[in-house]
Design an enzyme around this catalytic site. Structure first.
Site, short mmCIF file in Angstrom:
data_model
loop_
_atom_site.label_atom_id
_atom_site.label_comp_id
_atom_site.label_asym_id
_atom_site.label_seq_id
_atom_site.Cartn_x
_atom_site.Cartn_y
_atom_site.Cartn_z
N GLY A 46 0.84 -1.20 0.00
CA GLY A 46 0.00 0.00 0.00
C GLY A 46 0.87 1.24 0.00
O GLY A 46 2.00 1.21 0.51
N GLN A 51 2.97 10.03 1.13
CA GLN A 51 4.28 9.40 1.29
C GLN A 51 5.25 9.73 0.16
O GLN A 51 6.45 9.50 0.30
CB GLN A 51 4.13 7.87 1.36
CG GLN A 51 3.45 7.37 2.62
CD GLN A 51 3.29 5.86 2.58
OE1 GLN A 51 2.35 5.36 2.00
NE2 GLN A 51 4.22 5.14 3.18
N CYS A 109 5.67 -0.23 7.27
CA CYS A 109 5.37 0.95 6.44
C CYS A 109 6.58 1.29 5.59
O CYS A 109 7.71 1.26 6.10
CB CYS A 109 5.03 2.13 7.35
SG CYS A 109 4.63 3.66 6.46
N LEU A 110 6.37 1.61 4.32
CA LEU A 110 7.49 1.97 3.44
C LEU A 110 8.16 3.26 3.92
O LEU A 110 9.32 3.50 3.57
CB LEU A 110 6.99 2.14 2.00
CG LEU A 110 6.61 0.84 1.29
CD1 LEU A 110 5.92 1.13 -0.04
CD2 LEU A 110 7.84 -0.04 1.06
N HIS A 151 -4.65 1.85 7.28
CA HIS A 151 -3.27 2.35 7.41
C HIS A 151 -3.01 3.48 6.41
O HIS A 151 -2.44 4.51 6.76
CB HIS A 151 -2.31 1.16 7.18
CG HIS A 151 -0.86 1.51 7.17
ND1 HIS A 151 0.04 1.01 8.09
CD2 HIS A 151 -0.11 2.30 6.34
CE1 HIS A 151 1.25 1.49 7.83
NE2 HIS A 151 1.19 2.27 6.75
N GLU A 152 -3.45 3.28 5.15
CA GLU A 152 -3.19 4.28 4.10
C GLU A 152 -4.05 5.54 4.29
O GLU A 152 -3.59 6.65 4.03
CB GLU A 152 -3.42 3.67 2.71
CG GLU A 152 -2.57 2.44 2.38
CD GLU A 152 -1.09 2.60 2.64
OE1 GLU A 152 -0.58 3.74 2.57
OE2 GLU A 152 -0.44 1.59 2.94
N HIS A 155 -2.41 7.89 6.57
CA HIS A 155 -1.38 8.73 5.94
C HIS A 155 -2.01 10.00 5.36
O HIS A 155 -1.42 11.08 5.43
CB HIS A 155 -0.68 7.98 4.80
CG HIS A 155 0.41 7.05 5.26
ND1 HIS A 155 1.51 7.47 5.98
CD2 HIS A 155 0.58 5.72 5.08
CE1 HIS A 155 2.30 6.44 6.23
NE2 HIS A 155 1.75 5.35 5.69
#
Ligand code: QAP
Ligand code: CO
Length: 202
Positions: A46, A51, A109-110, A151-152, A155
């Site tokens: 994701g 991000q 997380c990236l 989660h996304e 962000h």
């Protein structure tokens, strides 16, 4: 298509809130494609526009296993609701309209590479928004897909998963990042090479 740079925590731009999209323009469609390419390149499941430093309410998701790593759920582990969803998901202005139950998952997380912690989220959610063509869409989801969506969306509201941990756990992660930073891929390559050389010596 292009690979975009992913912001790393504690970059202050991860605290920005995404602006609602009025209309899905060709530029925004290209951004969605670049985000998908970037996510696949980094073996993520994701990615939110915040991000990559773009303050719009856009996210992409694909929970299908990539490459040979079996870190994520395989096809047979998908729930019936997950199986009914066409992947990848591209959604603008996602909004949770209903949530039920609670579930836990060891999230990563990236933007916080190398760190994983258990986060509690809703088990079942309904989400509405606009698809890649700007048409209204609605998802009724559970499983990893629902966790990833929450989660996304976080962000897009300037939140990262470590904000959802106990202060003890989040402070420990923050302190580690402050002290050691993140391993660059060069350093990872170097560590790998050293290991191989060691094996030759032994
Ligand atoms: C969010 O996260 C997520 O640390 C997406 O070294 C994660 O794609 C939602 C990744 C888990 C639900 C469950 C993380 C890749 C990817 C790393 C990701 C790493 C390489 C994270
Ligand atoms: Co993330």
């Amino acid at each position: 298509m292009a690979i975009l740079d992913i912001l790393k925590f504690p970059d202050s731009r991860l605290r920005h809130k995404g602006k609602k999209v009025e209309k899905v323009t060709p530029e925004l469609e290209k951004l969605a494609d670049d985000m998908l390419e970037t996510m696949y390149d980094e073996k993520g499941i994701g990615l939110a526009a915040i991000q990559v430093g773009v303050d719009v309410r856009l996210l992409v998701i694909d929970i299908r296993p990539q490459g040979d790593e079996d870190r994520y759920d395989l096809e047979e582990n998908l729930t019936d609701l997950e199986k009914a969803v066409e992947l990848p998901i591209v959604i603008f202005n996602p909004e949770i309209t209903k949530k039920e139950g609670k579930t836990k998952y060891d999230e990563g997380c990236l933007s916080v590479p190398g760190f994983y912690e258990t986060v509690v989220r809703s088990k079942y959610i309904e989400v509405s928004g606009l698809d890649k063509q700007g048409k209204p869409v609605e998802y009724k989801i559970d499983g990893l897909l629902a966790i990833c969506m929450q989660h996304e969306i976080d962000h897009l509201d300037g939140k990262v998963f470590i904000d959802r941990l106990s202060p003890i756990k989040s402070n420990r992660i923050k302190a580690k990042i402050k002290k050691f930073g993140y391993a660059t891929s060069d350093e990872e390559d170097e560590a790998e090479k050293e290991k191989e050389e060691e094996q030759v010596l032994i």
